[in-house]
Design a protein around this motif. Structure first.
Motif, PDB file in Angstrom:
ATOM      1  N   LEU A 122      -9.842   2.719  13.376  1.00  0.00           N
ATOM      2  CA  LEU A 122      -8.832   2.391  11.979  1.00  0.00           C
ATOM      3  C   LEU A 122      -7.642   2.935  12.171  1.00  0.00           C
ATOM      4  O   LEU A 122      -6.551   2.384  11.763  1.00  0.00           O
ATOM      5  N   MET A 123      -7.439   4.162  12.592  1.00  0.00           N
ATOM      6  CA  MET A 123      -6.259   4.939  12.742  1.00  0.00           C
ATOM      7  C   MET A 123      -5.327   4.126  13.713  1.00  0.00           C
ATOM      8  O   MET A 123      -4.256   3.993  13.301  1.00  0.00           O
ATOM      9  N   THR A 124      -5.805   3.846  14.848  1.00  0.00           N
ATOM     10  CA  THR A 124      -4.904   3.122  16.119  1.00  0.00           C
ATOM     11  C   THR A 124      -4.355   1.729  15.518  1.00  0.00           C
ATOM     12  O   THR A 124      -3.649   0.976  16.142  1.00  0.00           O
ATOM     13  N   SER A 125      -5.232   1.163  14.508  1.00  0.00           N
ATOM     14  CA  SER A 125      -4.953  -0.213  14.056  1.00  0.00           C
ATOM     15  C   SER A 125      -4.227  -0.265  12.794  1.00  0.00           C
ATOM     16  O   SER A 125      -3.784  -1.296  12.087  1.00  0.00           O
ATOM     17  N   ASN A 126      -3.608   0.921  12.475  1.00  0.00           N
ATOM     18  CA  ASN A 126      -2.491   1.204  11.302  1.00  0.00           C
ATOM     19  C   ASN A 126      -3.240   0.530   9.935  1.00  0.00           C
ATOM     20  O   ASN A 126      -2.598  -0.207   9.254  1.00  0.00           O
ATOM     21  N   SER A 127      -4.468   0.994   9.740  1.00  0.00           N
ATOM     22  CA  SER A 127      -5.343   0.700   8.716  1.00  0.00           C
ATOM     23  C   SER A 127      -4.825   1.325   7.448  1.00  0.00           C
ATOM     24  O   SER A 127      -4.409   2.646   7.646  1.00  0.00           O
ATOM     25  N   ARG A 128      -4.941   0.897   6.190  1.00  0.00           N
ATOM     26  CA  ARG A 128      -4.829   1.358   4.962  1.00  0.00           C
ATOM     27  C   ARG A 128      -6.252   1.094   4.181  1.00  0.00           C
ATOM     28  O   ARG A 128      -6.531  -0.148   4.124  1.00  0.00           O
ATOM     29  N   ALA A 129      -6.551   1.956   3.419  1.00  0.00           N
ATOM     30  CA  ALA A 129      -7.642   2.005   2.177  1.00  0.00           C
ATOM     31  C   ALA A 129      -7.075   1.561   1.125  1.00  0.00           C
ATOM     32  O   ALA A 129      -6.140   2.304   0.876  1.00  0.00           O
ATOM     33  N   ARG A 130      -7.713   0.531   0.539  1.00  0.00           N
ATOM     34  CA  ARG A 130      -7.239   0.102  -0.778  1.00  0.00           C
ATOM     35  C   ARG A 130      -8.389   1.031  -1.668  1.00  0.00           C
ATOM     36  O   ARG A 130      -9.516   0.860  -1.883  1.00  0.00           O
ATOM     37  N   LEU A 131      -7.754   2.083  -2.517  1.00  0.00           N
ATOM     38  CA  LEU A 131      -8.668   2.626  -3.517  1.00  0.00           C
ATOM     39  C   LEU A 131      -8.442   2.222  -5.038  1.00  0.00           C
ATOM     40  O   LEU A 131      -7.218   2.101  -5.425  1.00  0.00           O
ATOM     41  N   ARG A 132      -9.272   1.992  -5.528  1.00  0.00           N
ATOM     42  CA  ARG A 132      -9.475   1.786  -7.121  1.00  0.00           C
ATOM     43  C   ARG A 132      -9.991   2.752  -7.979  1.00  0.00           C
ATOM     44  O   ARG A 132     -11.327   3.170  -7.703  1.00  0.00           O
ATOM     45  N   SER A 133      -9.297   3.069  -9.188  1.00  0.00           N
ATOM     46  CA  SER A 133     -10.001   3.818 -10.023  1.00  0.00           C
ATOM     47  C   SER A 133      -9.753   3.104 -11.449  1.00  0.00           C
ATOM     48  O   SER A 133      -9.107   2.009 -11.621  1.00  0.00           O
ATOM     49  N   SER A 134      -9.943   3.642 -12.286  1.00  0.00           N
ATOM     50  CA  SER A 134      -9.975   3.146 -13.878  1.00  0.00           C
ATOM     51  C   SER A 134      -8.414   3.347 -14.308  1.00  0.00           C
ATOM     52  O   SER A 134      -8.095   2.337 -14.932  1.00  0.00           O
ATOM     53  N   SER A 135      -7.636   3.758 -13.537  1.00  0.00           N
ATOM     54  CA  SER A 135      -6.287   4.058 -13.950  1.00  0.00           C
ATOM     55  C   SER A 135      -5.378   3.033 -13.007  1.00  0.00           C
ATOM     56  O   SER A 135      -4.184   2.889 -13.187  1.00  0.00           O
ATOM     57  N   GLY A 136      -6.065   2.538 -11.999  1.00  0.00           N
ATOM     58  CA  GLY A 136      -5.110   1.552 -11.190  1.00  0.00           C
ATOM     59  C   GLY A 136      -5.737   1.417  -9.563  1.00  0.00           C
ATOM     60  O   GLY A 136      -6.670   1.894  -9.239  1.00  0.00           O
ATOM     61  N   THR A 137      -4.825   0.937  -8.857  1.00  0.00           N
ATOM     62  CA  THR A 137      -5.076   0.950  -7.550  1.00  0.00           C
ATOM     63  C   THR A 137      -4.045   1.147  -6.647  1.00  0.00           C
ATOM     64  O   THR A 137      -2.785   1.112  -7.018  1.00  0.00           O
ATOM     65  N   ARG A 138      -4.323   1.831  -5.431  1.00  0.00           N
ATOM     66  CA  ARG A 138      -3.225   2.515  -4.530  1.00  0.00           C
ATOM     67  C   ARG A 138      -3.719   2.241  -3.018  1.00  0.00           C
ATOM     68  O   ARG A 138      -5.054   2.004  -2.913  1.00  0.00           O
ATOM     69  N   MET A 139      -2.839   2.098  -2.171  1.00  0.00           N
ATOM     70  CA  MET A 139      -3.062   2.072  -0.713  1.00  0.00           C
ATOM     71  C   MET A 139      -2.493   3.387  -0.125  1.00  0.00           C
ATOM     72  O   MET A 139      -1.675   3.972  -0.394  1.00  0.00           O
ATOM     73  N   VAL A 140      -3.505   3.631   0.748  1.00  0.00           N
ATOM     74  CA  VAL A 140      -3.404   4.800   1.502  1.00  0.00           C
ATOM     75  C   VAL A 140      -3.796   4.880   3.156  1.00  0.00           C
ATOM     76  O   VAL A 140      -4.736   4.028   3.180  1.00  0.00           O
ATOM     77  N   SER A 141      -2.843   5.230   3.982  1.00  0.00           N
ATOM     78  CA  SER A 141      -3.359   5.323   5.339  1.00  0.00           C
ATOM     79  C   SER A 141      -4.307   6.223   5.498  1.00  0.00           C
ATOM     80  O   SER A 141      -4.547   7.105   5.055  1.00  0.00           O
ATOM     81  N   MET A 142      -4.915   6.077   6.887  1.00  0.00           N
ATOM     82  CA  MET A 142      -5.764   6.886   7.369  1.00  0.00           C
ATOM     83  C   MET A 142      -5.571   8.259   7.584  1.00  0.00           C
ATOM     84  O   MET A 142      -5.966   9.412   7.414  1.00  0.00           O
ATOM     85  N   GLN A 143      -4.088   8.254   8.021  1.00  0.00           N
ATOM     86  CA  GLN A 143      -3.353   9.600   8.177  1.00  0.00           C
ATOM     87  C   GLN A 143      -3.359  10.373   7.152  1.00  0.00           C
ATOM     88  O   GLN A 143      -3.508  11.655   7.122  1.00  0.00           O
ATOM     89  N   GLU A 144      -2.993   9.688   6.066  1.00  0.00           N
ATOM     90  CA  GLU A 144      -2.971  10.610   4.746  1.00  0.00           C
ATOM     91  C   GLU A 144      -4.198  10.779   4.038  1.00  0.00           C
ATOM     92  O   GLU A 144      -4.282  11.695   3.315  1.00  0.00           O
ATOM     93  N   LEU A 145      -5.077   9.795   4.372  1.00  0.00           N
ATOM     94  CA  LEU A 145      -6.342  10.212   3.624  1.00  0.00           C
ATOM     95  C   LEU A 145      -7.342  11.282   3.921  1.00  0.00           C
ATOM     96  O   LEU A 145      -7.793  11.882   3.213  1.00  0.00           O
TER      97      LEU A 145
END
Length: 299
Positions: A122-145
């Motif tokens: 996932l890291m070498t593929s430049n993947s990002r996780a889409r995170l959802r909460s009751s306050s909204g959605t954000r994208m975060v890279s594996m390196q940041e997560l």
């Protein structure tokens, strides 16, 4: 313990905002409780019946993997095998068949283990996780997560709903390999993923390498940019091994010493890069690479 079943993402994040912990396959949660790492949560919300989390789709520019997709599905899905076979390589090495059939990619990501077999791909593929909460959605890279063993920058009320990966450029390839003592139910001792692209002239145009189980998080190897433009030969592969071994910071435990891990992760990085380059050249190497080229324990 209270238990409820969510049929939509909205239901799930609402329950999480009230303190419930999401569960899909539950493989990490149950094992952790049995080993005394963490007690079972007081409130659980099941997310395995949410259709939106179960799909793998593509757009013109990216691949989108639902967080509820199982490792067994990742092993053979046509889009995964076509665009990111390194993820299929890693998914095929996870646990046992029963674990692969219930364990999910989202659960793997949010568990945050530095030994996860899907993490380096996932890291070498430049993947990002889409995170959802009751306050909204954000994208975060594996390196940041991932910030430490089991530690994430995600808050407890954020649900991983999907993983986004850019589609590879032409003449690209990727692969993941790991050192194996046996063929099932084994946590990675060391592993490595590589993602490459080549020029028409036969030189390297991009390279990303990440290492498994040799640092507090999945480790992205630095310095690979210095290899861009290099001729694809044994000297290139040797340099990848050298960079990887030098940057690894493993521990010693009952399964292997730090010195052994540091050496063998370089070997794995070399083999992963070699397999990725062969795939980039059009060679059909079925997932997992470990089985196809005879790496690790015998059948």
């Amino acid at each position: 313990m209270s238990f409820a079943v969510a049929t939509s993402i909205e239901e799930a994040v609402t329950a999480m905002a009230q303190g419930a912990q999401p569960i899909a396959g539950g493989t990490d949660m149950v094992v952790g409780a049995r080993q005394g790492k963490a007690p079972l949560p007081e409130h659980v919300i099941a997310i395995d019946r949410i259709p939106e989390l179960q799909s793998i789709n593509e757009t013109e520019t990216e691949l989108i993997i639902g967080a509820g997709v199982t490792h067994a599905a990742l092993m053979t899905d046509p889009l995964i095998v076509k665009y990111v076979p390194s993820i299929a390589d890693g998914a095929a090495l996870v646990g046992s068949p029963s674990t692969r059939n219930v364990g999910t990619i989202g659960g793997n990501i949010m568990n945050g283990s530095p030994a996860m077999d899907t993490g380096a791909p996932l890291m070498t593929s430049n993947s990002r996780a889409r995170l959802r909460s009751s306050s909204g959605t954000r994208m975060v890279s594996m390196q940041e997560l991932w910030i430490g063993p089991g530690r994430l920058t995600a808050s407890p009320d954020e649900l991983c709903v999907a993983i986004h990966l850019p589609k590879p450029v032409p003449a690209a390839g990727c692969a993941y390999v790991r050192l194996e003592y046996r063929r099932a139910m084994e946590i990675a001792i060391v592993g490595a993923a590589a993602s490459v692209a080549t020029n028409e002239s036969g030189t390297l145009s991009s390279l990303s390498v990440a290492l498994t189980a040799v640092a507090p998080t999945i480790l992205e190897v630095t310095g690979t940019a210095s290899l861009i433009g290099a001729t694809i030969d044994d000297a290139l592969l040797d340099k990848v091994a050298e960079l990887s071994s030098a940057q690894a910071a493993p521990i010693s435990d009952m399964r292997a010493s730090d010195a052994y891990r540091r050496h063998t992760v370089g070997v794995m990085a070399r083999r992963a890069t070699d397999a990725a380059l062969r795939r980039a050249a059009g060679e059909d190497i079925p997932a997992p690479v470990n089985r196809s080229v005879g790496i690790g324990a015998a059948q």
